[in-house]
Enzyme design. Sequence first.
Site, PDB file in Angstrom:
ATOM      1  N   LEU A  48       0.944  -1.308  -0.058  1.00 18.51           N
ATOM      2  CA  LEU A  48       0.135  -0.048   0.008  1.00 18.51           C
ATOM      3  C   LEU A  48       1.016   1.208  -0.190  1.00 18.51           C
ATOM      4  O   LEU A  48       1.890   1.133   0.765  1.00 18.51           O
ATOM      5  CB  LEU A  48      -0.783  -0.086   1.366  1.00 18.51           C
ATOM      6  CG  LEU A  48      -1.778  -1.287   1.423  1.00 18.51           C
ATOM      7  CD1 LEU A  48      -2.664  -0.915   2.674  1.00 18.51           C
ATOM      8  CD2 LEU A  48      -2.546  -1.351   0.305  1.00 18.51           C
ATOM      9  N   GLU A  82       0.415   5.175   1.169  1.00 15.72           N
ATOM     10  CA  GLU A  82      -0.512   6.087   1.882  1.00 15.72           C
ATOM     11  C   GLU A  82      -0.886   7.180   0.719  1.00 15.72           C
ATOM     12  O   GLU A  82      -0.081   7.648   0.117  1.00 15.72           O
ATOM     13  CB  GLU A  82       0.220   6.632   3.114  1.00 15.72           C
ATOM     14  CG  GLU A  82       0.400   5.820   4.117  1.00 15.72           C
ATOM     15  CD  GLU A  82       0.567   6.329   5.467  1.00 15.72           C
ATOM     16  OE1 GLU A  82      -0.011   7.496   5.640  1.00 15.72           O
ATOM     17  OE2 GLU A  82       1.456   5.721   6.422  1.00 15.72           O
ATOM     18  N   LYS A  92       8.339  -7.983   0.392  1.00 16.06           N
ATOM     19  CA  LYS A  92       7.703  -6.811   0.926  1.00 16.06           C
ATOM     20  C   LYS A  92       9.062  -6.260   1.453  1.00 16.06           C
ATOM     21  O   LYS A  92       9.252  -4.839   1.046  1.00 16.06           O
ATOM     22  CB  LYS A  92       6.925  -7.199   2.142  1.00 16.06           C
ATOM     23  CG  LYS A  92       6.616  -5.925   2.875  1.00 16.06           C
ATOM     24  CD  LYS A  92       5.930  -4.908   2.095  1.00 16.06           C
ATOM     25  CE  LYS A  92       5.340  -3.775   2.968  1.00 16.06           C
ATOM     26  NZ  LYS A  92       4.967  -2.736   2.328  1.00 16.06           N
ATOM     27  N   PHE A 138      10.489   8.027  -8.070  1.00 17.31           N
ATOM     28  CA  PHE A 138      11.302   8.205  -6.873  1.00 17.31           C
ATOM     29  C   PHE A 138      12.509   8.724  -7.063  1.00 17.31           C
ATOM     30  O   PHE A 138      13.549   8.601  -6.250  1.00 17.31           O
ATOM     31  CB  PHE A 138      11.307   6.915  -5.999  1.00 17.31           C
ATOM     32  CG  PHE A 138      10.173   6.391  -5.364  1.00 17.31           C
ATOM     33  CD1 PHE A 138       9.966   6.551  -4.074  1.00 17.31           C
ATOM     34  CD2 PHE A 138       9.165   5.694  -6.160  1.00 17.31           C
ATOM     35  CE1 PHE A 138       8.723   6.198  -3.534  1.00 17.31           C
ATOM     36  CE2 PHE A 138       8.070   5.200  -5.514  1.00 17.31           C
ATOM     37  CZ  PHE A 138       7.802   5.321  -4.071  1.00 17.31           C
ATOM     38  N   GLY A 150      14.881  15.665  -2.520  1.00 22.15           N
ATOM     39  CA  GLY A 150      14.446  16.873  -1.340  1.00 22.15           C
ATOM     40  C   GLY A 150      14.658  16.627   0.094  1.00 22.15           C
ATOM     41  O   GLY A 150      15.670  15.825   0.289  1.00 22.15           O
ATOM     42  N   CYS A 202       6.478   3.347   7.455  1.00 24.51           N
ATOM     43  CA  CYS A 202       6.930   1.896   6.859  1.00 24.51           C
ATOM     44  C   CYS A 202       8.583   1.915   6.601  1.00 24.51           C
ATOM     45  O   CYS A 202       9.266   1.453   7.038  1.00 24.51           O
ATOM     46  CB  CYS A 202       6.061   1.750   5.620  1.00 24.51           C
ATOM     47  SG  CYS A 202       4.400   1.385   5.751  1.00 24.51           S
ATOM     48  N   LYS A 225      11.267   2.276   9.265  1.00 22.96           N
ATOM     49  CA  LYS A 225      11.374   1.273  10.196  1.00 22.96           C
ATOM     50  C   LYS A 225      11.655  -0.193   9.344  1.00 22.96           C
ATOM     51  O   LYS A 225      12.339  -0.937  10.052  1.00 22.96           O
ATOM     52  CB  LYS A 225      10.198   1.309  11.191  1.00 22.96           C
ATOM     53  CG  LYS A 225       8.825   0.976  10.663  1.00 22.96           C
ATOM     54  CD  LYS A 225       8.349  -0.469  10.748  1.00 22.96           C
ATOM     55  CE  LYS A 225       7.006  -0.628  10.255  1.00 22.96           C
ATOM     56  NZ  LYS A 225       6.835  -2.272  10.100  1.00 22.96           N
ATOM     57  N   ARG A 261       4.324  10.085  11.523  1.00 21.06           N
ATOM     58  CA  ARG A 261       5.505   9.260  12.067  1.00 21.06           C
ATOM     59  C   ARG A 261       6.720   9.596  11.229  1.00 21.06           C
ATOM     60  O   ARG A 261       6.660   9.365   9.871  1.00 21.06           O
ATOM     61  CB  ARG A 261       5.150   7.825  12.106  1.00 21.06           C
ATOM     62  CG  ARG A 261       4.050   7.362  12.861  1.00 21.06           C
ATOM     63  CD  ARG A 261       3.434   6.011  12.804  1.00 21.06           C
ATOM     64  NE  ARG A 261       2.788   5.741  11.312  1.00 21.06           N
ATOM     65  CZ  ARG A 261       2.339   4.564  11.160  1.00 21.06           C
ATOM     66  NH1 ARG A 261       2.598   3.552  11.749  1.00 21.06           N
ATOM     67  NH2 ARG A 261       1.726   4.605   9.753  1.00 21.06           N
TER      68      ARG A 261
END
Length: 449
Positions: A155, A157, A216, A261, A265, A272, A275, A346
């Site tokens: 996913l 966000e 992942k 990507f 910046g 995600c 961590k 976060r």
Amino acid sequence: MSTTISVIGVGYLGAVHAASMAELGHDVIGLDVDADRVAALNDGRAPFHEPGFEQILRRGLQADRLRFTTDYADLADVEVHFLGLGTPQRTDGNGADLSYLRAAADSLREVLPARGGAPTLVVGKSTVPVGTARTLAEQLGAVQGVHLIWNPEFLREGFAVKDTLAPDRLVYGVADPEDHEATEAAAGRLDAVYAQILERGTTRLVMGFEAAELVKASANAFLATKISFINAISEICEATGADVTDVARAIGMDDRIGPKFLRAGVGFGGGCLPKDIRAFMASAEDLGVGESLAFLREVDAINGRRRTRVVELAVELLGAETTSGLRGRRITVLGAAFKPDSDDVRDSPALEVACRLREAGAQVRITDPEALAGAARRAPGLETEQDTDQALRGAELVLLLTEWGQYKELDPARTRELVEVPRIIDGRNVLEPRQWREAGWEFRALGRP
């Protein structure tokens, strides 16, 4: 065909997954130990900002296909259980904290026999270190007729509903891919849950537990590496006078690399990537192959340096010698969330920079369309302002650190009338420098002359 489903852990991942499964026509029970969160979801109130989520949440509730509970006994007759528990970074190191996942598996195991021995499928969605699925399979294996599949999520966000309902691939991790009978039995049941998605031609990949876990972890590590790569090039551009946007545009035209990507910046943040790359490094160390991922330490370090560089630029633009020269200076920060279309603060670069400037004595005012409540919780005492114009009034320096559309579309001439001194740092490289300079602004951006 409708399936009875549970989603255990209805934080960001689990709540979106539960509502999305109801949107596909399944009967879904979401479970969480947080009674306030459960109550909010049952009332149709989203506990976080995610485009499209509240709409499918309410549709599921109104159609009686979705409800939320705190009681594992409500899951006794469920056919497929999804595990969507968080795996935050441990407080004593870089590894993932699996305590929530293990506790949920223990609690679930107590109600699994209530189905009278009928086959039950447990599906892992959480991001975990390699080896976790096999350990959980053993933990659940004491219950006859239980099969585990590891089905990692991918996913983004701001796009989570779309990514759940229309993913670019489905990964199924199984105990033994060579055991075709057991694999097809378990995978076939998950196929029934995802039938509408698969009918649209979505690729389904079946592999071992460990490979599914690594897919992942590897995906997140690669994305973080690509972001830090262009930010490392940004550092070289600043030293040479080159424009990093020119470099990124040219190398992105190579189809082996691609343009995504590659925007230099202030770096990545959120719950995600930071961590997960640290947990991946810790997992490699545990496996005795830590050197294989040693480069991720520099990926992480580059990311941290971008935040420091923004503070340095603020010192430079305000004509100070050191951060002590920021005392009393009025600075406005546009953005608190780690990315647009989210209220997640976060490990937010924007929020960290704002806090560093405040700690240096600056008068910092931060604004964001969705994330101010979270910012106030994470950084009590930080001055927040919902209205963008009001936040800009009287500023001696403006920092654009979260690329919300309304900030990218600011009119430089009109904005100049609001501030005390027209100085701006574009920490996301989303503004047109010439347009702002022609309007009278002193303009700086990371990696641009």
